[in-house]
Enzyme design. Structure first.
Site, PDB file in Angstrom:
ATOM      1  N   HIS A  57      -0.360   7.106   1.735  1.00 51.28           N
ATOM      2  CA  HIS A  57      -0.470   6.331   0.390  1.00 51.28           C
ATOM      3  C   HIS A  57       0.160   5.487   0.316  1.00 51.28           C
ATOM      4  O   HIS A  57       1.532   5.445   0.694  1.00 51.28           O
ATOM      5  CB  HIS A  57      -0.154   7.352  -0.598  1.00 51.28           C
ATOM      6  CG  HIS A  57      -0.960   8.556  -0.686  1.00 51.28           C
ATOM      7  ND1 HIS A  57      -1.447   9.083  -1.833  1.00 51.28           N
ATOM      8  CD2 HIS A  57      -1.066   9.678  -0.051  1.00 51.28           C
ATOM      9  CE1 HIS A  57      -2.063  10.199  -1.762  1.00 51.28           C
ATOM     10  NE2 HIS A  57      -1.565  10.696  -0.675  1.00 51.28           N
TER      11      HIS A  57
ATOM     12  N   TYR B 282      -7.843  12.330   0.863  1.00 51.67           N
ATOM     13  CA  TYR B 282      -8.383  11.005   0.520  1.00 51.67           C
ATOM     14  C   TYR B 282      -8.721  10.270   1.787  1.00 51.67           C
ATOM     15  O   TYR B 282      -8.804  10.476   2.893  1.00 51.67           O
ATOM     16  CB  TYR B 282      -7.013  10.343   0.153  1.00 51.67           C
ATOM     17  CG  TYR B 282      -5.795  10.229   0.935  1.00 51.67           C
ATOM     18  CD1 TYR B 282      -5.562   9.203   1.929  1.00 51.67           C
ATOM     19  CD2 TYR B 282      -4.676  11.116   0.777  1.00 51.67           C
ATOM     20  CE1 TYR B 282      -4.403   9.192   2.506  1.00 51.67           C
ATOM     21  CE2 TYR B 282      -3.641  11.231   1.794  1.00 51.67           C
ATOM     22  CZ  TYR B 282      -3.592  10.214   2.555  1.00 51.67           C
ATOM     23  OH  TYR B 282      -2.367  10.236   3.406  1.00 51.67           O
TER      24      TYR B 282
HETATM   25  P1  FAD Z   1       9.921   6.879  11.474  1.00 51.10           P
HETATM   26  O1  FAD Z   1       8.596   6.423  11.021  1.00 51.10           O
HETATM   27  O2  FAD Z   1       9.870   8.165  11.926  1.00 51.10           O
HETATM   28  O3  FAD Z   1      10.277   5.827  12.651  1.00 51.10           O
HETATM   29  C1  FAD Z   1      11.147   5.892  13.579  1.00 51.10           C
HETATM   30  C2  FAD Z   1      11.249   5.310  14.677  1.00 51.10           C
HETATM   31  O4  FAD Z   1      12.250   5.145  15.536  1.00 51.10           O
HETATM   32  C3  FAD Z   1      10.171   5.614  15.587  1.00 51.10           C
HETATM   33  O5  FAD Z   1       8.886   4.691  15.901  1.00 51.10           O
HETATM   34  C4  FAD Z   1      10.817   6.422  16.820  1.00 51.10           C
HETATM   35  O6  FAD Z   1       9.977   6.277  18.156  1.00 51.10           O
HETATM   36  C5  FAD Z   1      11.881   5.375  16.822  1.00 51.10           C
HETATM   37  N1  FAD Z   1      13.139   5.954  17.468  1.00 51.10           N
HETATM   38  C6  FAD Z   1      13.688   7.152  17.209  1.00 51.10           C
HETATM   39  N2  FAD Z   1      14.744   7.645  17.981  1.00 51.10           N
HETATM   40  C7  FAD Z   1      14.995   6.013  18.667  1.00 51.10           C
HETATM   41  C8  FAD Z   1      15.826   5.917  19.813  1.00 51.10           C
HETATM   42  N3  FAD Z   1      16.977   6.782  20.039  1.00 51.10           N
HETATM   43  N4  FAD Z   1      15.758   4.563  20.238  1.00 51.10           N
HETATM   44  C9  FAD Z   1      14.856   3.763  19.791  1.00 51.10           C
HETATM   45  N5  FAD Z   1      13.826   4.043  19.091  1.00 51.10           N
HETATM   46  C10 FAD Z   1      13.827   5.252  18.389  1.00 51.10           C
HETATM   47  N6  FAD Z   1       5.159   8.917   3.685  1.00 51.10           N
HETATM   48  C11 FAD Z   1       4.716   8.072   2.568  1.00 51.10           C
HETATM   49  O7  FAD Z   1       5.291   6.933   2.148  1.00 51.10           O
HETATM   50  N7  FAD Z   1       3.384   8.209   2.258  1.00 51.10           N
HETATM   51  C12 FAD Z   1       2.688   9.279   2.918  1.00 51.10           C
HETATM   52  O8  FAD Z   1       1.514   9.520   2.289  1.00 51.10           O
HETATM   53  C13 FAD Z   1       3.322  10.006   3.776  1.00 51.10           C
HETATM   54  N8  FAD Z   1       2.624  11.297   4.489  1.00 51.10           N
HETATM   55  C14 FAD Z   1       3.212  11.834   5.365  1.00 51.10           C
HETATM   56  C15 FAD Z   1       2.732  12.850   5.811  1.00 51.10           C
HETATM   57  C16 FAD Z   1       3.259  13.748   6.373  1.00 51.10           C
HETATM   58  C17 FAD Z   1       2.737  14.967   7.230  1.00 51.10           C
HETATM   59  C18 FAD Z   1       4.698  13.688   7.049  1.00 51.10           C
HETATM   60  C19 FAD Z   1       5.304  14.351   8.122  1.00 51.10           C
HETATM   61  C20 FAD Z   1       5.257  12.304   6.670  1.00 51.10           C
HETATM   62  C21 FAD Z   1       4.697  11.823   5.554  1.00 51.10           C
HETATM   63  N9  FAD Z   1       5.301  10.672   4.901  1.00 51.10           N
HETATM   64  C22 FAD Z   1       4.591   9.595   4.182  1.00 51.10           C
HETATM   65  C23 FAD Z   1       6.707  10.197   5.205  1.00 51.10           C
HETATM   66  C24 FAD Z   1       6.853   9.060   6.312  1.00 51.10           C
HETATM   67  O9  FAD Z   1       5.897   9.410   7.610  1.00 51.10           O
HETATM   68  C25 FAD Z   1       8.214   9.033   6.812  1.00 51.10           C
HETATM   69  O10 FAD Z   1       8.995   9.214   5.719  1.00 51.10           O
HETATM   70  C26 FAD Z   1       8.228   7.529   7.312  1.00 51.10           C
HETATM   71  O11 FAD Z   1       7.504   7.558   8.451  1.00 51.10           O
HETATM   72  C27 FAD Z   1       9.881   7.164   7.631  1.00 51.10           C
HETATM   73  O12 FAD Z   1      10.046   6.056   8.316  1.00 51.10           O
HETATM   74  P2  FAD Z   1      10.929   5.769   9.193  1.00 51.10           P
HETATM   75  O13 FAD Z   1      10.735   4.332   9.703  1.00 51.10           O
HETATM   76  O14 FAD Z   1      12.388   5.794   8.509  1.00 51.10           O
HETATM   77  O15 FAD Z   1      11.142   6.684  10.494  1.00 51.10           O
END
Ligand code: FAD
Length: 382
Positions: free
Chosen positions: A47, A215
């Site tokens: 979403h 959805y």
């Molecule tokens: P991430 O998306 O986890 O990205 C972290 C990145 O860092 C990854 O690409 C990884 O490979 C990289 N990385 C990790 N360690 C290293 C390293 N040591 N060196 C280099 N790269 C590294 N959120 C919403 O807003 N709407 C939704 O509908 C929604 N649905 C969800 C459904 C599920 C089942 C889940 C589990 C989560 C959902 N979320 C949703 C939450 C959302 O997916 C996360 O909160 C979001 O992806 C966080 O973003 P981020 O960039 O902080 O981390």
């Protein structure tokens, strides 16, 4: 010559890609390092509320998202067994008018591809797993698993729930397994055509201890998606997800409404993910290192706002660097935390409790937020 500090973003997930794009737009020499060798279109939806779409507008991809996404008119909550409506939250035109942008649901992979495309390809480095950082000099030194190293003035840990930067700041501590899993499946709408049932654009089916959120993930409504929350006492698989099955889904949602049974019958592939979280962190930054997104506030996904918080963090962080001047990065990071901690922690708590929109309520504190316009709160003196 550009006198802005060099910034490294670790992780090109949704938060890291947003930070990278906004920093590059603002003229910061910014490199993004991602551990994955490439990204694939993993079977999941997401979403994007009006609060996030305002950031997408700034990144320059709002129109393309509006064109590719599904635009539900309502978020419905329904009793999983009887189908009775428990809430009808207006979205659609109401959201555009009241909250200042659309509420859409999209395929996560399509969103991610657009966001990654917004980055300068010459400054996006795949296959770069950060293993260590040294923040003791006038530059941060990053070491990668492939034996290479890089330097930057500032480093943003957007590296997700198992963040290496978080570990550097606060020591090793695994995230907490919440006791819930999420099943995720994408279903072809062609299969649903065989049923004389109404498959609504955005609906959450609830019972006492579990739910199924459903959805469309494309504007043409060809792909329908479900994601669940189901209690499971332990997770000992050591991977971020495993395969589940139609049989497991039938067992988990026994007695649920015919629409849910139809979705399960049409399921070809379903995966199962542990839901991880952490308590709010005492520290979001130290010296030249700063965290955003799941690296500092991972949450259960039950408000569909986890990525939204990561993306808002990214926008607020860039705003604070611009506001204070990046040479005063410590003050900028303090200002960033002062303006994000309360909101992210509140969203973490509501997500944990899984109460969001179950009954009619006013969601404007989430959807009406504009990270670029919100009056800035000054940090409390230590
Ligand atoms: P991430 O998306 O986890 O990205 C972290 C990145 O860092 C990854 O690409 C990884 O490979 C990289 N990385 C990790 N360690 C290293 C390293 N040591 N060196 C280099 N790269 C590294 N959120 C919403 O807003 N709407 C939704 O509908 C929604 N649905 C969800 C459904 C599920 C089942 C889940 C589990 C989560 C959902 N979320 C949703 C939450 C959302 O997916 C996360 O909160 C979001 O992806 C966080 O973003 P981020 O960039 O902080 O981390």
């Amino acid at each position: 010559m550009n006198d802005k500090p060099t910034i490294a973003v670790i992780g090109a997930g949704l938060g890291g890609a947003a930070a990278g794009a906004l920093l590059q737009q603002a003229g910061y020499p910014t490199k993004v390092f991602e551990q994955a060798p490439a990204f694939s279109r993993l079977g999941a939806g997401i979403h994007l509320g009006p609060n996030v779409m305002k950031v997408m507008r700034r990144i320059g991809i709002e129109d393309r998202l509006n064109a590719m996404g599904s635009h539900p008119d309502f978020w419905f909550s329904r009793d999983g067994m009887t189908g009775e409506y428990q809430s009808r939250i207006p979205l659609g035109e109401f959201a555009r008018r009241e909250y200042g942008a659309a509420y859409i649901t999209v395929h996560r992979g399509d969103l991610h591809a657009l966001m990654v495309d917004a980055l300068d390809p010459a400054r996006l480095h795949f296959d770069k797993r950060l293993v260590d950082v040294d923040d003791n000099g006038d530059k941060v030194v990053m070491r990668f698993a492939d034996g290479t190293s890089e330097k930057a003035d500032l480093v943003i840990g957007a590296d997700g729930v198992n963040s290496r930067i978080r570990e550097k700041l606060l020591g090793p501590e695994a995230p907490i397994y919440s006791g819930w899993v999420a099943h995720r499946a994408i279903i072809s709408a062609d299969k649903l055509a065989a049923y004389d049932l109404d498959f609504e654009a955005c609906v959450k089916w609830w019972s006492e201890d579990r739910h199924m959120m459903v959805y469309f993930v494309t504007g043409d409504e060809k792909e329908y998606y479900y994601v669940t929350g189901v209690p499971e006492p332990e997770w000992n698989h050591g991977t971020s997800f495993i395969d589940s099955s139609r049989e497991e889904m039938r067992e988990a949602f026994k007695g649920y409404h015919p629409v849910v049974q139809a979705l399960i019958d049409c399921t070809e592939k379903v995966t199962k993910w542990p839901l991880l979280e952490r308590s709010p962190l005492p520290l979001w930054h130290d010296n030249r290192l700063v965290l955003l997104g799941d690296a500092c506030h991972p949450m259960k996904p039950h408000m569909a706002q986890g990525a939204a918080m990561a993306i808002e963090d990214a926008a607020m962080l860039v705003r604070c660097l611009e506001e204070v001047g990046a040479d005063r990065y410590r003050q900028a990071f303090e200002l960033y935390k002062a303006n994000r901690f309360e909101r992210a922690s509140r969203v973490q708590k509501v997500s944990h409790d899984n109460t969001w929109l179950r009954h009619d309520e006013d969601p404007s504190w989430v959807f009406g937020y504009d990270v670029f316009e919100e009056p800035l709160k000054q940090p409390q003196p230590a």
